[in-house]
Design a protein around this motif. Structure first.
Motif, short mmCIF file in Angstrom:
data_model
loop_
_atom_site.label_atom_id
_atom_site.label_comp_id
_atom_site.label_asym_id
_atom_site.label_seq_id
_atom_site.Cartn_x
_atom_site.Cartn_y
_atom_site.Cartn_z
N ASP A 130 0.85 -1.18 0.00
CA ASP A 130 0.00 0.00 0.00
C ASP A 130 0.90 1.24 0.00
N PRO A 131 0.71 2.18 -0.98
CA PRO A 131 1.64 3.31 -1.09
C PRO A 131 1.64 4.21 0.15
N VAL A 132 0.48 4.36 0.80
CA VAL A 132 0.42 5.24 1.97
C VAL A 132 1.22 4.64 3.12
N GLU A 133 1.03 3.36 3.32
CA GLU A 133 1.75 2.67 4.39
C GLU A 133 3.26 2.70 4.13
N LEU A 134 3.61 2.51 2.86
CA LEU A 134 5.02 2.52 2.47
C LEU A 134 5.63 3.90 2.74
N ALA A 135 4.89 4.95 2.40
CA ALA A 135 5.38 6.32 2.60
C ALA A 135 5.57 6.59 4.10
N GLU A 136 4.65 6.10 4.94
CA GLU A 136 4.79 6.30 6.40
C GLU A 136 6.04 5.60 6.90
N GLN A 137 6.24 4.40 6.43
CA GLN A 137 7.41 3.63 6.85
C GLN A 137 8.69 4.34 6.44
N ALA A 138 8.68 4.91 5.22
CA ALA A 138 9.86 5.60 4.71
C ALA A 138 10.15 6.86 5.53
N ARG A 139 9.08 7.51 6.03
CA ARG A 139 9.24 8.76 6.78
C ARG A 139 9.88 8.54 8.14
N ALA A 140 9.64 7.36 8.72
CA ALA A 140 10.15 7.10 10.06
C ALA A 140 11.66 7.03 10.03
N GLY A 141 12.32 8.03 10.63
CA GLY A 141 13.78 7.97 10.71
C GLY A 141 14.51 8.91 9.78
N GLY A 142 13.81 9.74 9.01
CA GLY A 142 14.48 10.77 8.20
C GLY A 142 15.21 10.19 7.01
N PRO A 143 16.16 11.00 6.47
CA PRO A 143 16.86 10.58 5.26
C PRO A 143 17.67 9.29 5.50
N VAL A 144 17.89 8.56 4.48
CA VAL A 144 18.68 7.34 4.62
C VAL A 144 19.84 7.38 3.62
N SER A 145 21.00 6.93 4.12
CA SER A 145 22.16 6.84 3.22
C SER A 145 22.30 5.39 2.80
N THR A 146 22.47 5.21 1.52
CA THR A 146 22.55 3.84 1.00
C THR A 146 23.41 3.85 -0.25
N THR A 147 23.72 2.69 -0.77
CA THR A 147 24.53 2.64 -1.99
C THR A 147 23.85 1.73 -3.01
N ALA A 148 23.69 2.27 -4.23
CA ALA A 148 23.22 1.45 -5.34
C ALA A 148 24.45 0.74 -5.91
N ARG A 149 24.35 -0.54 -6.07
CA ARG A 149 25.50 -1.33 -6.55
C ARG A 149 25.09 -2.09 -7.80
N PHE A 150 25.70 -1.69 -8.89
CA PHE A 150 25.33 -2.29 -10.18
C PHE A 150 26.50 -3.03 -10.81
N SER A 151 26.14 -3.96 -11.66
CA SER A 151 27.12 -4.58 -12.52
C SER A 151 26.64 -4.33 -13.96
N ILE A 152 27.54 -3.90 -14.82
CA ILE A 152 27.19 -3.69 -16.23
C ILE A 152 28.03 -4.67 -17.04
N SER A 153 27.36 -5.53 -17.79
CA SER A 153 28.08 -6.57 -18.52
C SER A 153 27.78 -6.48 -20.00
N VAL A 154 28.80 -6.75 -20.79
CA VAL A 154 28.62 -6.77 -22.25
C VAL A 154 28.90 -8.19 -22.74
N PHE A 155 27.96 -8.75 -23.48
CA PHE A 155 28.10 -10.09 -24.01
C PHE A 155 28.09 -10.04 -25.54
N THR A 156 28.84 -10.99 -26.13
CA THR A 156 28.79 -11.15 -27.59
C THR A 156 28.16 -12.50 -27.90
N LEU A 157 27.69 -12.66 -29.11
CA LEU A 157 27.11 -13.94 -29.50
C LEU A 157 28.19 -15.01 -29.50
N GLY A 158 27.82 -16.19 -29.07
CA GLY A 158 28.77 -17.30 -29.11
C GLY A 158 28.76 -18.04 -27.79
N ASP A 159 29.24 -19.28 -27.83
CA ASP A 159 29.23 -20.12 -26.62
C ASP A 159 30.08 -19.54 -25.52
#
Ligand SMILES: C[S@@+](CC[C@H](N)C(=O)[O-])C[C@H]1O[C@@H](n2cnc3c(N)ncnc32)[C@H](O)[C@@H]1O
Ligand SMILES: [Zn+2]
Length: 284
Positions: A252-281
């Protein structure tokens, strides 16, 4: 150009090509007479039959994604993806296919670097309404990536898959020889602090082996890089981040927003992997 992208689309009923020209304003018509309407927002719906068992992103989820991405938090990712993809799109007749294009955000970044022909596929018409506005020159198509893609054999230079399903057999079929598959996946610990606060589904990490496994031996890894983006998110942005993902389907978006509000801003890290593949085994 839209016309050139439409020229590589194939009718999902009979496999014929579509007429290009003025008719596109109203829809696509194949050589055997199968017709598909154009939505007034500018995308085309090629899905026929019963529809799909997959749950498409809702309008609210798409709005949350749009607000979050427009906030520029993932700009380093769109820059990195665009830089990589641009390397493989230097011929004037190149074509890029964005599988699970969503709101068209990453494809837009690529097209700003290389204004080539492009197709965007997504199962959510709400996402495509936005994508059609962001990338009007792209053939934006409602489609289920798990079905045979409505795209000609050997016609695509780069397939982009940013947090979306991967249909390896079909990706291999539509890529040109020498084409590249560029995949963005989350790494272990991606947004962990934010997930803790909002009870977001913990993100299933895509280990390199898992990723290669999911490509079923059709592709070889050519290049892989990691990208970490430190983020400090206010509660509204945190709620959008949670809601734009799988949580949006069952929270529920309202419940989610309330949960997000509890505790102020949050510091976090987005961690991605970017991969390039070519055709072939994959080497075993
Ligand atoms: C996490 S979003 C990523 C969207 C976009 N690539 C981005 O990063 O902003 C996943 C996208 O894949 C789409 N999607 C999920 N399953 C799909 C399927 N079977 N066929 C086509 N699109 C699908 C969703 O509608 C959604 O837009
Ligand atoms: Zn047809």
């Amino acid at each position: 150009m839209l016309e050139d992208a439409i020229a590589v689309l194939r009718c999902p009923v009979c496999g014929a090509g579509f007429q290009t020209g003025v008719g596109q304003v109203r829809g696509l018509l194949c050589a055997s007479g199968h017709a598909f309407d154009a939505a007034k927002q500018g995308y085309f719906n090629l899905l026929t039959g019963k529809g799909t068992v997959f749950e498409a992103d809702t309008a609210d989820m798409v709005s949350a994604r749009q607000r979050f991405l427009d906030g520029g938090h993932y700009a380093p990712l769109s820059n990195a993806v665009a830089d990589l993809a641009a390397q493989f799109l230097d011929s004037p007749d190149a074509l890029v296919l964005d599988a699970g294009t969503g709101t068209g955000h990453y494809l837009h970044a690529v097209l700003q670097k290389r204004p080539v022909d492009a197709i965007g596929l997504d199962i959510s018409k709400f996402a495509l309404r936005r994508a059609a506005r962001v990338n009007p020159q792209v053939a934006n198509i409602v489609w289920d990536i798990w079905r045979p893609l409505p795209v000609a054999d050997g016609s695509v230079d780069v397939i982009l898959v940013v947090f979306a399903p991967r249909n390896a057999v079909e990706f291999a079929r539509v890529l040109r020889p020498g084409g590249r598959l560029v995949i963005v996946t989350p790494r272990q610990g991606h947004l962990a602090e934010a997930a803790g606060r909002t009870g977001m589904l913990s993100i299933q990490q895509d280990k390199e082996e898992r990723l290669a496994g999911s490509l079923g031996g059709h592709f070889s890894l050519e290049h892989s890089e990691e990208l970490d983006i430190p983020l400090t998110l206010d509660p509204g942005t945190l709620a959008d981040l949670a809601f734009m993902g799988p949580a949006g389907h069952h929270r529920d978006p309202v419940e989610l927003a309330e949960q997000a509000r509890a505790g102020g801003p949050v510091s976090t890290t987005a961690r991605f992997s970017i991969s390039v593949f070519t055709l072939g085994d994959m080497p075993s």
